[in-house]
Write a protein that holds these residues in place. Structure first.
Motif, PDB file in Angstrom:
ATOM      1  N   PRO A 223      82.744  45.543  41.412  1.00  0.00           N
ATOM      2  CA  PRO A 223      81.400  45.857  40.916  1.00  0.00           C
ATOM      3  C   PRO A 223      81.079  47.338  40.933  1.00  0.00           C
ATOM      4  N   PHE A 224      81.743  48.103  41.824  1.00  0.00           N
ATOM      5  CA  PHE A 224      81.529  49.540  41.894  1.00  0.00           C
ATOM      6  C   PHE A 224      82.814  50.263  41.499  1.00  0.00           C
ATOM      7  N   PRO A 225      82.686  51.413  40.803  1.00  0.00           N
ATOM      8  CA  PRO A 225      81.414  52.042  40.410  1.00  0.00           C
ATOM      9  C   PRO A 225      80.746  51.282  39.277  1.00  0.00           C
ATOM     10  N   VAL A 226      79.451  51.473  39.148  1.00  0.00           N
ATOM     11  CA  VAL A 226      78.717  50.832  38.066  1.00  0.00           C
ATOM     12  C   VAL A 226      79.126  51.453  36.741  1.00  0.00           C
ATOM     13  N   ASP A 227      78.793  50.758  35.654  1.00  0.00           N
ATOM     14  CA  ASP A 227      79.061  51.263  34.308  1.00  0.00           C
ATOM     15  C   ASP A 227      78.052  52.364  34.004  1.00  0.00           C
ATOM     16  N   GLU A 228      78.470  53.612  34.140  1.00  0.00           N
ATOM     17  CA  GLU A 228      77.540  54.737  33.987  1.00  0.00           C
ATOM     18  C   GLU A 228      77.063  54.913  32.555  1.00  0.00           C
ATOM     19  N   THR A 229      77.802  54.423  31.573  1.00  0.00           N
ATOM     20  CA  THR A 229      77.379  54.568  30.181  1.00  0.00           C
ATOM     21  C   THR A 229      76.225  53.615  29.845  1.00  0.00           C
ATOM     22  N   ALA A 230      76.122  52.506  30.584  1.00  0.00           N
ATOM     23  CA  ALA A 230      75.089  51.509  30.293  1.00  0.00           C
ATOM     24  C   ALA A 230      73.978  51.490  31.336  1.00  0.00           C
TER      25      ALA A 230
ATOM     26  N   PHE B  92      76.773  46.545  36.458  1.00  0.00           N
ATOM     27  CA  PHE B  92      77.857  46.627  37.416  1.00  0.00           C
ATOM     28  C   PHE B  92      79.212  46.519  36.719  1.00  0.00           C
ATOM     29  N   GLY B  93      80.249  46.835  37.465  1.00  0.00           N
ATOM     30  CA  GLY B  93      81.607  46.617  36.978  1.00  0.00           C
ATOM     31  C   GLY B  93      81.950  45.143  37.011  1.00  0.00           C
ATOM     32  N   SER B  94      83.231  44.814  37.050  1.00  0.00           N
ATOM     33  CA  SER B  94      83.669  43.423  36.998  1.00  0.00           C
ATOM     34  C   SER B  94      83.311  42.694  38.288  1.00  0.00           C
TER      35      SER B  94
END
Length: 308
Positions: A103-110, A97-99
């Motif tokens: 929390p959204f959007p999620v961390d798409e790289t991870a 998730f983000g901070s």
């Protein structure tokens, strides 16, 4: 409950895992060839089962590439030592998730979140004797990373394993995971003679103190087969604890990099140390054929027709 020591013990070697350990020890294998070599060395040292992930050969980053699993499986099956093959099916359920405030959007790289069929593609292709089923969702070590396994996902994956004739190894990181695993057996998604791995001390699942460990053990049905492990310096004490509590054992570089303080281990050395502990307690280390008989496993080559 009174404990009955297990006197016929099998060792699982968790060969490489998917954690960021590849740059912490030169012994952590990366390529399919290196993983297969390390797995067969562990088998020669006394491991009846090898639990395998795959990695990118150059970087050592965790991978789900089918061609890596295919090469790994072929190399292990072509080796001159017998061993039960256990492939992970835990990849593809990661959400980062983000901070905390966004929390959204999620961390798409991870984030690596895919469907049940995709998570099972290498299992259907390679047909190992065993594959893992992480039986619950958990906050997993890092601040915003969630290992995600919903009830619907687990029902779908568990049914695929059963239909393929591949034995699920239920990975239980807390007592609730065992609760749901029993529900899967009740629903006949999984066969009644289940296999469980008790995963102790993994942040933020079940802590590895002995009271929590015994709570986990006491939640395993008496007709199931179980193993247990813990991390780092607690790996070898859990070899002894598991045997005394009636279970089997898991060691390997997925969970611990060291043989002794400051001394990096190989998988074979960790297995050899486990054999010494098991035999020192007066128990016997059993091999792959005995494990297949005990767990009703079928050793197959890829592409074999499933019996009706």
């Amino acid at each position: 409950m009174p404990l009955t020591m297990n006197r016929e013990v099998f060792i699982t070697c968790a060969v490489t895992g998917s954690g960021g350990t590849q740059d912490k020890s030169l012994h952590v294998p990366r390529s399919p060839e290196q993983i297969a070599i390390s797995a067969t060395e562990a088998a020669r040292a006394g491991a009846a089962v090898v639990h395998c992930h795959v990695r990118e050969p150059d970087s050592g980053a965790p991978s789900r590439k089918l061609e890596y699993y295919r090469e790994l499986t072929d190399r292990i099956r072509d080796a001159d030592v017998d061993v039960v093959l256990n492939l992970t099916a835990g990849m593809g359920g990661d959400i980062v998730f983000g901070s905390a405030e966004s929390p959204f959007p999620v961390d798409e790289t991870a984030t690596d979140m895919i469907g049940a069929a995709d998570r099972m593609a290498h299992i259907a292709e390679c047909l190992p004797e065993i594959c893992t089923l992480d039986c619950g969702t958990m906050n997993f070590a890092e601040a915003d990373y969630v290992m995600t396994n919903t009830p619907g996902m687990l029902r779908a994956m568990g049914q695929m394993m059963t239909d393929l004739g591949v034995k699920p190894e239920i990975e239980a990181f807390d007592t609730g995971h065992l609760w749901f695993a029993k529900q899967l057996v009740t629903e006949r998604v999984l066969d009644p003679d289940a296999l469980v791995q008790l995963c102790m001390g993994v942040p933020w699942g079940a802590p590895n103190d002995i009271n929590t460990f015994m709570a986990m053990v006491n939640n395993v049905p008496s007709d199931w087969t179980w193993s247990a492990f813990s991390l780092g310096r607690d790996q070898m004490p859990y070899v002894a604890q598991s045997i005394l509590a009636g279970g089997n054992v898991r060691v390997g570089l997925e969970d611990n990099l060291f043989l002794d303080k400051g001394i990096l281990a190989t998988n074979a050395q960790l297995v050899e140390r486990a054999v010494h502990i098991i035999e020192g307690l007066g128990a016997k280390v059993i091999g792959p054929e005995a494990v297949r008989e005990k767990l009703r496993l079928t050793k197959r080559a890829p592409g074999t027709e499933l019996s009706s």
